[in-house]
Enzyme design. Sequence first.
Site, PDB file in Angstrom:
ATOM      1  N   ASN A  84       8.717   5.664   2.991  1.00 46.78           N
ATOM      2  CA  ASN A  84       9.380   4.269   2.660  1.00 46.78           C
ATOM      3  C   ASN A  84       9.644   4.411   1.254  1.00 46.78           C
ATOM      4  O   ASN A  84       8.795   4.157   0.203  1.00 46.78           O
ATOM      5  CB  ASN A  84       8.335   3.188   2.717  1.00 46.78           C
ATOM      6  CG  ASN A  84       9.127   1.703   2.448  1.00 46.78           C
ATOM      7  OD1 ASN A  84      10.134   1.604   2.074  1.00 46.78           O
ATOM      8  ND2 ASN A  84       8.038   0.860   2.534  1.00 46.78           N
ATOM      9  N   LYS A 123      11.421   2.238  -0.511  1.00 39.78           N
ATOM     10  CA  LYS A 123      11.475   0.858  -1.027  1.00 39.78           C
ATOM     11  C   LYS A 123      12.678   0.825  -1.782  1.00 39.78           C
ATOM     12  O   LYS A 123      13.852   1.537  -1.393  1.00 39.78           O
ATOM     13  CB  LYS A 123      10.287   0.562  -2.148  1.00 39.78           C
ATOM     14  CG  LYS A 123       8.979   0.964  -1.134  1.00 39.78           C
ATOM     15  CD  LYS A 123       7.992   0.216  -1.697  1.00 39.78           C
ATOM     16  CE  LYS A 123       6.541   0.580  -0.893  1.00 39.78           C
ATOM     17  NZ  LYS A 123       5.269   0.264  -1.081  1.00 39.78           N
ATOM     18  N   HIS A 179       6.640  -5.467   6.501  1.00 43.62           N
ATOM     19  CA  HIS A 179       5.823  -4.851   5.306  1.00 43.62           C
ATOM     20  C   HIS A 179       5.338  -6.139   4.389  1.00 43.62           C
ATOM     21  O   HIS A 179       5.986  -7.199   4.081  1.00 43.62           O
ATOM     22  CB  HIS A 179       6.981  -4.210   4.370  1.00 43.62           C
ATOM     23  CG  HIS A 179       6.070  -3.123   3.643  1.00 43.62           C
ATOM     24  ND1 HIS A 179       5.756  -3.689   2.184  1.00 43.62           N
ATOM     25  CD2 HIS A 179       5.832  -1.770   3.498  1.00 43.62           C
ATOM     26  CE1 HIS A 179       5.166  -2.716   1.536  1.00 43.62           C
ATOM     27  NE2 HIS A 179       5.189  -1.704   2.658  1.00 43.62           N
ATOM     28  N   GLU A 212       5.197  -6.555   1.359  1.00 49.44           N
ATOM     29  CA  GLU A 212       6.186  -6.996   0.263  1.00 49.44           C
ATOM     30  C   GLU A 212       7.105  -7.931   0.748  1.00 49.44           C
ATOM     31  O   GLU A 212       7.469  -8.894  -0.061  1.00 49.44           O
ATOM     32  CB  GLU A 212       6.941  -5.620  -0.356  1.00 49.44           C
ATOM     33  CG  GLU A 212       6.001  -5.026  -1.158  1.00 49.44           C
ATOM     34  CD  GLU A 212       6.191  -3.277  -1.353  1.00 49.44           C
ATOM     35  OE1 GLU A 212       7.272  -2.928  -1.042  1.00 49.44           O
ATOM     36  OE2 GLU A 212       5.284  -2.625  -1.790  1.00 49.44           O
ATOM     37  N   GLU A 245      -1.566  -1.174   6.825  1.00 48.80           N
ATOM     38  CA  GLU A 245      -1.330  -1.019   5.342  1.00 48.80           C
ATOM     39  C   GLU A 245      -1.993  -2.076   4.480  1.00 48.80           C
ATOM     40  O   GLU A 245      -1.551  -3.089   4.362  1.00 48.80           O
ATOM     41  CB  GLU A 245       0.253  -1.131   4.929  1.00 48.80           C
ATOM     42  CG  GLU A 245       1.105  -0.236   5.670  1.00 48.80           C
ATOM     43  CD  GLU A 245       2.187   0.111   4.657  1.00 48.80           C
ATOM     44  OE1 GLU A 245       2.564   1.481   4.236  1.00 48.80           O
ATOM     45  OE2 GLU A 245       3.017  -0.617   4.221  1.00 48.80           O
ATOM     46  N   GLY A 278       0.615   0.935  -3.672  1.00 53.93           N
ATOM     47  CA  GLY A 278       1.103   0.951  -4.814  1.00 53.93           C
ATOM     48  C   GLY A 278       0.103   0.764  -6.019  1.00 53.93           C
ATOM     49  O   GLY A 278       0.389   0.640  -7.110  1.00 53.93           O
ATOM     50  N   SER A 281      -0.976   4.323  -0.818  1.00 52.72           N
ATOM     51  CA  SER A 281      -1.595   5.249  -1.854  1.00 52.72           C
ATOM     52  C   SER A 281      -2.025   6.478  -1.363  1.00 52.72           C
ATOM     53  O   SER A 281      -2.922   7.004  -1.844  1.00 52.72           O
ATOM     54  CB  SER A 281      -2.624   4.672  -2.829  1.00 52.72           C
ATOM     55  OG  SER A 281      -2.543   3.561  -3.454  1.00 52.72           O
TER      56      SER A 281
HETATM   57  P1  13P Z   1       2.455   3.457  -1.698  1.00 49.86           P
HETATM   58  O1  13P Z   1       2.200   4.776  -0.919  1.00 49.86           O
HETATM   59  O2  13P Z   1       3.282   3.439  -2.841  1.00 49.86           O
HETATM   60  O3  13P Z   1       1.134   2.908  -1.893  1.00 49.86           O
HETATM   61  O4  13P Z   1       3.099   2.298  -0.869  1.00 49.86           O
HETATM   62  C1  13P Z   1       2.756   2.303   0.632  1.00 49.86           C
HETATM   63  C2  13P Z   1       3.712   1.406   1.256  1.00 49.86           C
HETATM   64  O5  13P Z   1       3.824   0.367   1.108  1.00 49.86           O
HETATM   65  C3  13P Z   1       4.650   2.259   2.277  1.00 49.86           C
HETATM   66  O6  13P Z   1       5.242   1.256   3.181  1.00 49.86           O
END
Ligand code: 13P
Length: 248
Positions: free
Chosen positions: A9, A11, A94, A96, A166, A172, A211
């Site tokens: 992803n 982002k 997600h 976010e 997740e 992140g 992560s």
């Molecule tokens: P990170 O791997 O940067 O923690 O993000 C995970 C994520 O949100 C994948 O959708």
Amino acid sequence: MRRKIVAGNWKMNKDMKGSVELVKEIIQTNKLFGCEVYISPSFPFLNEISSICELTPIKVIAQNVSEKSQGAFTGEVSVDMLKSIGVDGIIVGHSERRKIYGENDEVLRMKLDNCSKNNLEVFFCIGETLELREKGKQNEVIENQLNNTLFDLPDFNLDKLVIAYEPVWAIGTGKNASSEQVQEMHQYIRTLLNLRYGKSSDSIPIVYGGSLKPDNSKNIFSCPDVDGGLVGGASLNPKAFLDIISSI
Ligand code: 13P
């Protein structure tokens, strides 16, 4: 045997040049992937990246989609639009999107329904916050997130479903969930899927995100109920992404 999947992803990272360079580096390794590989660039580059990936095993998915079909919804992108440029699937729910853009269960249920009716693959993200994990409520959160959305739909196309666990506190932050925590939750999700859908849910992959890095992916992927990963930050680095893919 269940499908094994690693998805990147991206982002809101990389411009046109950077996106093309990244996908070309992934393709050029000439490695035979030991799992299904997905990437999820930003909307403006989906068309170009889909064309580049057309003759490769890499599938391209979008990071979001509208719950509406078409019409006066400024700034939104529909399922039909994504299908028309060869997009294979969508990341829905997600954290976010839930947290920053206020997507609630009602909207997510409509998005899931919209994708399923249009035969698009869905990576449905669920996960608890740190606060709720510290209160020991992670199972309750996950159950509610599923009950209020996916499980409320009478005939979701299970062949097109991937669940992504997740935990919000691991996204992140550089702090991945331990393999014990991941296994425990994936096993719980698998139980919920079995209760809701019966035996036919055995083939639904459950991937972990939060992560993931080359130095922790092997451990996490070795858990019996983990079918792969959804990678954020590390998927922007071709070597790290390929190392994670190889560790499955
Ligand atoms: P990170 O791997 O940067 O923690 O993000 C995970 C994520 O949100 C994948 O959708």
